[in-house]
Design an enzyme around this catalytic site. Structure first.
Site, PDB file in Angstrom:
ATOM      1  N   ARG A  37       0.823  -1.209   0.000  1.00  0.00           N
ATOM      2  CA  ARG A  37       0.000   0.000   0.000  1.00  0.00           C
ATOM      3  C   ARG A  37       0.861   1.265   0.000  1.00  0.00           C
ATOM      4  NH1 ARG A  37      -3.070  -3.828   1.926  1.00  0.00           N
ATOM      5  NH2 ARG A  37      -2.099  -3.838   3.963  1.00  0.00           N
ATOM      6  N   HIS A  74       8.455  -5.887  -7.312  1.00  0.00           N
ATOM      7  CA  HIS A  74       7.155  -5.320  -7.695  1.00  0.00           C
ATOM      8  C   HIS A  74       6.937  -4.052  -6.875  1.00  0.00           C
ATOM      9  CE1 HIS A  74       2.975  -4.780  -8.647  1.00  0.00           C
ATOM     10  NE2 HIS A  74       2.866  -5.934  -9.281  1.00  0.00           N
ATOM     11  N   TYR A 131       1.285  -1.417  -5.379  1.00  0.00           N
ATOM     12  CA  TYR A 131       0.269  -1.296  -6.441  1.00  0.00           C
ATOM     13  C   TYR A 131      -0.552  -0.022  -6.333  1.00  0.00           C
ATOM     14  CZ  TYR A 131      -2.117  -4.022  -2.796  1.00  0.00           C
ATOM     15  OH  TYR A 131      -2.598  -4.492  -1.599  1.00  0.00           O
ATOM     16  N   HIS A 183       2.760  -1.104 -12.097  1.00  0.00           N
ATOM     17  CA  HIS A 183       1.523  -0.872 -12.830  1.00  0.00           C
ATOM     18  C   HIS A 183       1.611   0.524 -13.425  1.00  0.00           C
ATOM     19  CE1 HIS A 183      -0.778  -3.915 -10.040  1.00  0.00           C
ATOM     20  NE2 HIS A 183       0.271  -4.444 -10.659  1.00  0.00           N
ATOM     21  N   GLU A 206       3.625  -3.403 -16.458  1.00  0.00           N
ATOM     22  CA  GLU A 206       2.776  -4.592 -16.413  1.00  0.00           C
ATOM     23  C   GLU A 206       1.527  -4.386 -17.267  1.00  0.00           C
ATOM     24  OE1 GLU A 206       1.999  -6.165 -12.491  1.00  0.00           O
ATOM     25  OE2 GLU A 206       0.617  -7.674 -13.261  1.00  0.00           O
ATOM     26  N   ASP A 264       0.891 -10.215 -17.629  1.00  0.00           N
ATOM     27  CA  ASP A 264       0.136 -10.917 -16.601  1.00  0.00           C
ATOM     28  C   ASP A 264      -1.014 -11.654 -17.293  1.00  0.00           C
ATOM     29  OD1 ASP A 264      -1.990 -11.388 -14.618  1.00  0.00           O
ATOM     30  OD2 ASP A 264      -0.742 -10.229 -13.238  1.00  0.00           O
ATOM     31  N   HIS A 304      -4.520 -10.613 -16.286  1.00  0.00           N
ATOM     32  CA  HIS A 304      -4.833  -9.263 -16.773  1.00  0.00           C
ATOM     33  C   HIS A 304      -5.103  -9.240 -18.281  1.00  0.00           C
ATOM     34  CE1 HIS A 304      -2.428  -7.426 -13.150  1.00  0.00           C
ATOM     35  NE2 HIS A 304      -3.412  -8.214 -12.776  1.00  0.00           N
ATOM     36  N   HIS A 336       3.635 -13.021 -15.447  1.00  0.00           N
ATOM     37  CA  HIS A 336       2.883 -13.362 -14.233  1.00  0.00           C
ATOM     38  C   HIS A 336       1.864 -14.416 -14.631  1.00  0.00           C
ATOM     39  CE1 HIS A 336       3.559  -9.238 -12.079  1.00  0.00           C
ATOM     40  NE2 HIS A 336       4.580 -10.055 -11.932  1.00  0.00           N
ATOM     41  N   ASP A 342      -9.722  -8.212 -13.062  1.00  0.00           N
ATOM     42  CA  ASP A 342      -8.486  -8.417 -12.295  1.00  0.00           C
ATOM     43  C   ASP A 342      -8.715  -9.085 -10.939  1.00  0.00           C
ATOM     44  OD1 ASP A 342      -5.949  -8.464 -11.282  1.00  0.00           O
ATOM     45  OD2 ASP A 342      -5.675  -6.289 -11.218  1.00  0.00           O
ATOM     46  N   HIS A 384      -7.392 -12.638  -9.369  1.00  0.00           N
ATOM     47  CA  HIS A 384      -6.582 -13.822  -9.640  1.00  0.00           C
ATOM     48  C   HIS A 384      -7.209 -15.079  -9.055  1.00  0.00           C
ATOM     49  CE1 HIS A 384      -2.750 -11.081  -9.838  1.00  0.00           C
ATOM     50  NE2 HIS A 384      -3.765 -10.609 -10.535  1.00  0.00           N
ATOM     51  N   GLU A 429       1.154 -15.438  -8.945  1.00  0.00           N
ATOM     52  CA  GLU A 429       0.571 -14.480  -7.994  1.00  0.00           C
ATOM     53  C   GLU A 429      -0.842 -14.955  -7.681  1.00  0.00           C
ATOM     54  OE1 GLU A 429       0.763 -11.099 -10.720  1.00  0.00           O
ATOM     55  OE2 GLU A 429       2.185 -10.167  -9.355  1.00  0.00           O
TER      56      GLU A 429
END
Ligand code: FE
Ligand code: FE
Ligand code: ZN
Length: 273
Positions: free
Chosen positions: A37, A67, A70, A107, A142, A176, A179, A211, A224, A226, A256
């Protein structure tokens, strides 16, 4: 041999992640550079990194993938959010130099009403301010599912960002599977055509990581979410075709999926053979 791993928690450091990866049959892993976060990063622990690099060498871990948080939105319409994102990106890339030769995935962001073209321009401008010719990290954009005003759900958008970046060789793409399938690229029934389309727009030589996630939602749903491998709308057969595709075999694959370590170990086992 397949290069495959999963996302691991970075809270115990690099050596711990390396050990965890090996324990589940992985030879790479992905980690968040800081709290996902987007809070402050922990100070670099050079001793941990030194031990990790030795461990990685002994255990055949070649490349790993960082990564970004996000929530980092470098093309936000809000100046404060945008500046904070730029600072996070620059700081993460500084820290990545302790682990030279790896990739850093982020992202591209959401243009939040400024329009796609403007979003793309801000992302490229920011990369032009931050990327350095001497950096040893490749930054990866990504592919996104296309929720809301997300930039990067079309290959053309990712190509347009690269197009406007000066140090293009420092910028690649991470695909991904959840995605792109959610975005409307049919990797289940038309994998070759999708890869061909990627090659014509971005160029397959700029694809640096994959991914691998199944999707909880149907094709082109722009959601989105997963799912575990084989339990979603993409399905195991498609994943076996992807990880063993001749054009993708040299790339690192990262799970992921919603799993703990035993679940990841099982997915890696299934995909490896
Ligand atoms: Fe991501
Ligand atoms: Fe992803
Ligand atoms: Zn996702």
């Amino acid at each position: 041999m397949l290069t495959i791993g999963c996302h691991l928690s970075s809270s115990k450091g690099f050596l711990a992640m390396g050990r965890e990866a090996v324990s589940i049959g992985a030879n790479t892993f992905q980690f968040f550079t800081r709290n996902p976060r987007g809070s402050r990063a922990k100070p670099i622990n050079e001793e941990d990194i030194r031990k990790y690099l030795q461990f990685a060498k002994e255990n055949g871990i070649e490349k790993i993938l960082a990564h970004a948080p996000y929530t980092m939105n470098i093309c936000s319409g809000d100046e404060k959010t945008r500046e904070f994102a730029g600072m996070t990106l620059a700081d993460d890339l500084r820290r990545m130099e302790y682990l030279p030769g790896n990739c850093y995935n982020f992202h591209p962001g959401s243009h939040v009403g400024q329009g796609m073209e403007q979003g793309i321009k801000i992302i490229a401008d920011t990369l032009n301010e931050i990327l350095k010719p001497e950096q040893q990290t490749t930054v990866l954009l990504e592919t996104m599912a296309g929720k809301g005003t997300e930039v990067g759900s079309r290959f053309e958008e990712l190509a347009a960002i690269r197009e406007q970046v000066n140090l293009k060789e420092k910028v690649g793409v991470c695909l991904d599977t959840c995605h792109v399938y959610d975005a409307g690229y049919d990797i289940v029934d038309h994998l070759d055509q999708v890869l061909e389309e990627f090659d014509q727009t971005v160029g397959l030589s700029h694809l640096k990581a994959i991914h691998i996630n199944d999707s909880k939602n149907p094709f082109a749903s722009h959601k989105d979410r997963h799912e575990k491998i084989g339990q979603g709308s993409i399905g195991l057969e498609a994943f076996l075709r992807i990880v063993h595709h001749p054009s993708l075999q040299q790339l690192p694959f990262y799970l992921e999926t919603p799993n703990e370590l035993p679940g990841y170990a099982e997915e890696i086992r299934v995909l490896k053979y």
